[in-house]
Structures are given as C-alpha cells and as structure tokens.
Scaffold this motif. Structure first.
Motif, PDB file in Angstrom:
ATOM      1  N   GLN A 170       0.834  -1.201   0.000  1.00 51.70           N
ATOM      2  CA  GLN A 170       0.000   0.000   0.000  1.00 51.70           C
ATOM      3  C   GLN A 170       0.866   1.248   0.000  1.00 51.70           C
ATOM      4  O   GLN A 170       0.517   2.253  -0.619  1.00 51.70           O
ATOM      5  N   ASN A 171       2.004   1.179   0.683  1.00 49.19           N
ATOM      6  CA  ASN A 171       2.907   2.321   0.706  1.00 49.19           C
ATOM      7  C   ASN A 171       3.411   2.639  -0.700  1.00 49.19           C
ATOM      8  O   ASN A 171       3.537   3.804  -1.071  1.00 49.19           O
ATOM      9  N   SER A 172       3.674   1.612  -1.493  1.00 49.71           N
ATOM     10  CA  SER A 172       4.111   1.819  -2.876  1.00 49.71           C
ATOM     11  C   SER A 172       3.021   2.491  -3.699  1.00 49.71           C
ATOM     12  O   SER A 172       3.304   3.346  -4.554  1.00 49.71           O
ATOM     13  N   VAL A 173       1.769   2.134  -3.444  1.00 51.71           N
ATOM     14  CA  VAL A 173       0.644   2.771  -4.131  1.00 51.71           C
ATOM     15  C   VAL A 173       0.589   4.249  -3.767  1.00 51.71           C
ATOM     16  O   VAL A 173       0.432   5.113  -4.637  1.00 51.71           O
ATOM     17  N   HIS A 174       0.756   4.557  -2.490  1.00 49.10           N
ATOM     18  CA  HIS A 174       0.726   5.952  -2.039  1.00 49.10           C
ATOM     19  C   HIS A 174       1.874   6.755  -2.660  1.00 49.10           C
ATOM     20  O   HIS A 174       1.683   7.908  -3.073  1.00 49.10           O
ATOM     21  N   MET A 175       3.047   6.146  -2.758  1.00 52.60           N
ATOM     22  CA  MET A 175       4.194   6.827  -3.365  1.00 52.60           C
ATOM     23  C   MET A 175       3.934   7.082  -4.850  1.00 52.60           C
ATOM     24  O   MET A 175       4.243   8.162  -5.369  1.00 52.60           O
ATOM     25  N   SER A 176       3.339   6.114  -5.525  1.00 56.30           N
ATOM     26  CA  SER A 176       3.038   6.267  -6.935  1.00 56.30           C
ATOM     27  C   SER A 176       2.013   7.384  -7.148  1.00 56.30           C
ATOM     28  O   SER A 176       2.161   8.202  -8.058  1.00 56.30           O
ATOM     29  N   ARG A 177       0.998   7.412  -6.294  1.00 57.14           N
ATOM     30  CA  ARG A 177      -0.016   8.472  -6.391  1.00 57.14           C
ATOM     31  C   ARG A 177       0.636   9.838  -6.199  1.00 57.14           C
ATOM     32  O   ARG A 177       0.295  10.807  -6.880  1.00 57.14           O
ATOM     33  N   SER A 178       1.590   9.901  -5.283  1.00 59.16           N
ATOM     34  CA  SER A 178       2.300  11.148  -5.025  1.00 59.16           C
ATOM     35  C   SER A 178       3.107  11.585  -6.249  1.00 59.16           C
ATOM     36  O   SER A 178       3.110  12.755  -6.635  1.00 59.16           O
ATOM     37  N   ARG A 179       3.795  10.643  -6.887  1.00 57.37           N
ATOM     38  CA  ARG A 179       4.569  10.949  -8.095  1.00 57.37           C
ATOM     39  C   ARG A 179       3.653  11.401  -9.233  1.00 57.37           C
ATOM     40  O   ARG A 179       3.978  12.331  -9.976  1.00 57.37           O
ATOM     41  N   ILE A 180       2.500  10.744  -9.365  1.00 57.31           N
ATOM     42  CA  ILE A 180       1.542  11.124 -10.415  1.00 57.31           C
ATOM     43  C   ILE A 180       1.038  12.539 -10.160  1.00 57.31           C
ATOM     44  O   ILE A 180       0.958  13.355 -11.083  1.00 57.31           O
ATOM     45  N   ARG A 181       0.688  12.831  -8.893  1.00 58.28           N
ATOM     46  CA  ARG A 181       0.232  14.171  -8.533  1.00 58.28           C
ATOM     47  C   ARG A 181       1.279  15.212  -8.918  1.00 58.28           C
ATOM     48  O   ARG A 181       0.955  16.269  -9.454  1.00 58.28           O
ATOM     49  N   LYS A 182       2.535  14.915  -8.628  1.00 56.99           N
ATOM     50  CA  LYS A 182       3.622  15.844  -8.931  1.00 56.99           C
ATOM     51  C   LYS A 182       3.738  16.068 -10.435  1.00 56.99           C
ATOM     52  O   LYS A 182       3.893  17.204 -10.892  1.00 56.99           O
ATOM     53  N   LYS A 183       3.644  15.003 -11.228  1.00 56.89           N
ATOM     54  CA  LYS A 183       3.748  15.124 -12.680  1.00 56.89           C
ATOM     55  C   LYS A 183       2.559  15.864 -13.284  1.00 56.89           C
ATOM     56  O   LYS A 183       2.670  16.468 -14.346  1.00 56.89           O
ATOM     57  N   LEU A 184       1.420  15.828 -12.602  1.00 55.00           N
ATOM     58  CA  LEU A 184       0.227  16.531 -13.075  1.00 55.00           C
ATOM     59  C   LEU A 184       0.124  17.936 -12.483  1.00 55.00           C
ATOM     60  O   LEU A 184      -0.866  18.639 -12.703  1.00 55.00           O
ATOM     61  N   ASN A 185       1.139  18.326 -11.713  1.00 56.10           N
ATOM     62  CA  ASN A 185       1.174  19.640 -11.055  1.00 56.10           C
ATOM     63  C   ASN A 185      -0.019  19.880 -10.140  1.00 56.10           C
ATOM     64  O   ASN A 185      -0.609  20.958 -10.130  1.00 56.10           O
ATOM     65  N   LEU A 186      -0.397  18.854  -9.386  1.00 56.60           N
ATOM     66  CA  LEU A 186      -1.483  18.973  -8.412  1.00 56.60           C
ATOM     67  C   LEU A 186      -0.893  19.126  -7.022  1.00 56.60           C
ATOM     68  O   LEU A 186       0.159  18.551  -6.718  1.00 56.60           O
ATOM     69  N   ASN A 187      -1.578  19.879  -6.180  1.00 58.37           N
ATOM     70  CA  ASN A 187      -1.173  19.991  -4.779  1.00 58.37           C
ATOM     71  C   ASN A 187      -1.587  18.746  -4.023  1.00 58.37           C
ATOM     72  O   ASN A 187      -2.453  17.998  -4.470  1.00 58.37           O
ATOM     73  N   ARG A 188      -1.002  18.549  -2.859  1.00 59.90           N
ATOM     74  CA  ARG A 188      -1.340  17.396  -2.027  1.00 59.90           C
ATOM     75  C   ARG A 188      -2.819  17.422  -1.638  1.00 59.90           C
ATOM     76  O   ARG A 188      -3.447  16.386  -1.499  1.00 59.90           O
ATOM     77  N   GLU A 189      -3.366  18.615  -1.497  1.00 56.89           N
ATOM     78  CA  GLU A 189      -4.774  18.763  -1.091  1.00 56.89           C
ATOM     79  C   GLU A 189      -5.736  18.437  -2.234  1.00 56.89           C
ATOM     80  O   GLU A 189      -6.894  18.132  -1.999  1.00 56.89           O
ATOM     81  N   ASP A 190      -5.268  18.515  -3.470  1.00 56.83           N
ATOM     82  CA  ASP A 190      -6.128  18.239  -4.623  1.00 56.83           C
ATOM     83  C   ASP A 190      -6.420  16.746  -4.722  1.00 56.83           C
ATOM     84  O   ASP A 190      -5.558  15.917  -4.476  1.00 56.83           O
ATOM     85  N   SER A 191      -7.634  16.418  -5.087  1.00 55.05           N
ATOM     86  CA  SER A 191      -8.036  15.027  -5.201  1.00 55.05           C
ATOM     87  C   SER A 191      -7.605  14.461  -6.551  1.00 55.05           C
ATOM     88  O   SER A 191      -8.087  14.892  -7.609  1.00 55.05           O
ATOM     89  N   LEU A 192      -6.694  13.494  -6.495  1.00 54.85           N
ATOM     90  CA  LEU A 192      -6.239  12.849  -7.723  1.00 54.85           C
ATOM     91  C   LEU A 192      -7.391  12.072  -8.366  1.00 54.85           C
ATOM     92  O   LEU A 192      -7.552  12.084  -9.578  1.00 54.85           O
ATOM     93  N   SER A 193      -8.201  11.429  -7.542  1.00 60.87           N
ATOM     94  CA  SER A 193      -9.345  10.668  -8.065  1.00 60.87           C
ATOM     95  C   SER A 193     -10.309  11.565  -8.819  1.00 60.87           C
ATOM     96  O   SER A 193     -10.762  11.214  -9.924  1.00 60.87           O
ATOM     97  N   ASN A 194     -10.630  12.713  -8.250  1.00 57.72           N
ATOM     98  CA  ASN A 194     -11.544  13.647  -8.922  1.00 57.72           C
ATOM     99  C   ASN A 194     -10.942  14.182 -10.209  1.00 57.72           C
ATOM    100  O   ASN A 194     -11.635  14.347 -11.207  1.00 57.72           O
TER     101      ASN A 194
END
Length: 65
Positions: A36-60
């Motif tokens: 699960q930690n690897s999933v969270h890290m991947s989501r974080s990397r995706i957020r960074k590449k999409l220029n989203l803040n941590r508060e922004d919902s990646l799912s949305n």
C-alpha cells in the motif's frame, strides 16, 4: 492522459486506470502485487507530474478527464 502528462510511465498509467475505475489503495496494491505504501508513493509521483497539490483530489482529477 498522455496528452496531459506525457511523462507518465506505463506503470503510472496503470495506476491512473485503476484510480479511474474507483479502486482504493488496498485493492490496487493487491491487484498490482505491491505494498500500500508503494501505491501511495506512486499516487504522489503522479500528482507531482500533473502539477497537483497534495490537497487536490487525484481521483476527482482523473475522473474529470
């Protein structure tokens, strides 16, 4: 998705597809055979590449594409 963020790897695109299908982190970890930690890290990397803040919902964001 590649038009928006051409830097995403094939693995990150798989994660995006699972997010779009509304899988949670636990389900994604089981399907992909990773922790699960690897999933969270991947989501974080995706957020960074999409220029989203941590508060922004990646799912949305991905659901809106």
């Amino acid at each position: 998705m590649l038009e928006i963020a051409p830097g995403l790897t094939p693995t990150e695109l798989k994660h995006c597809a699972l997010i779009k299908l509304n899988f949670d982190s636990k389900e994604m970890a089981q399907i992909l055979g990773i922790s699960q930690n690897s999933v969270h890290m991947s989501r974080s990397r995706i957020r960074k590449k999409l220029n989203l803040n941590r508060e922004d919902s990646l799912s949305n964001y991905i659901a809106g594409i």
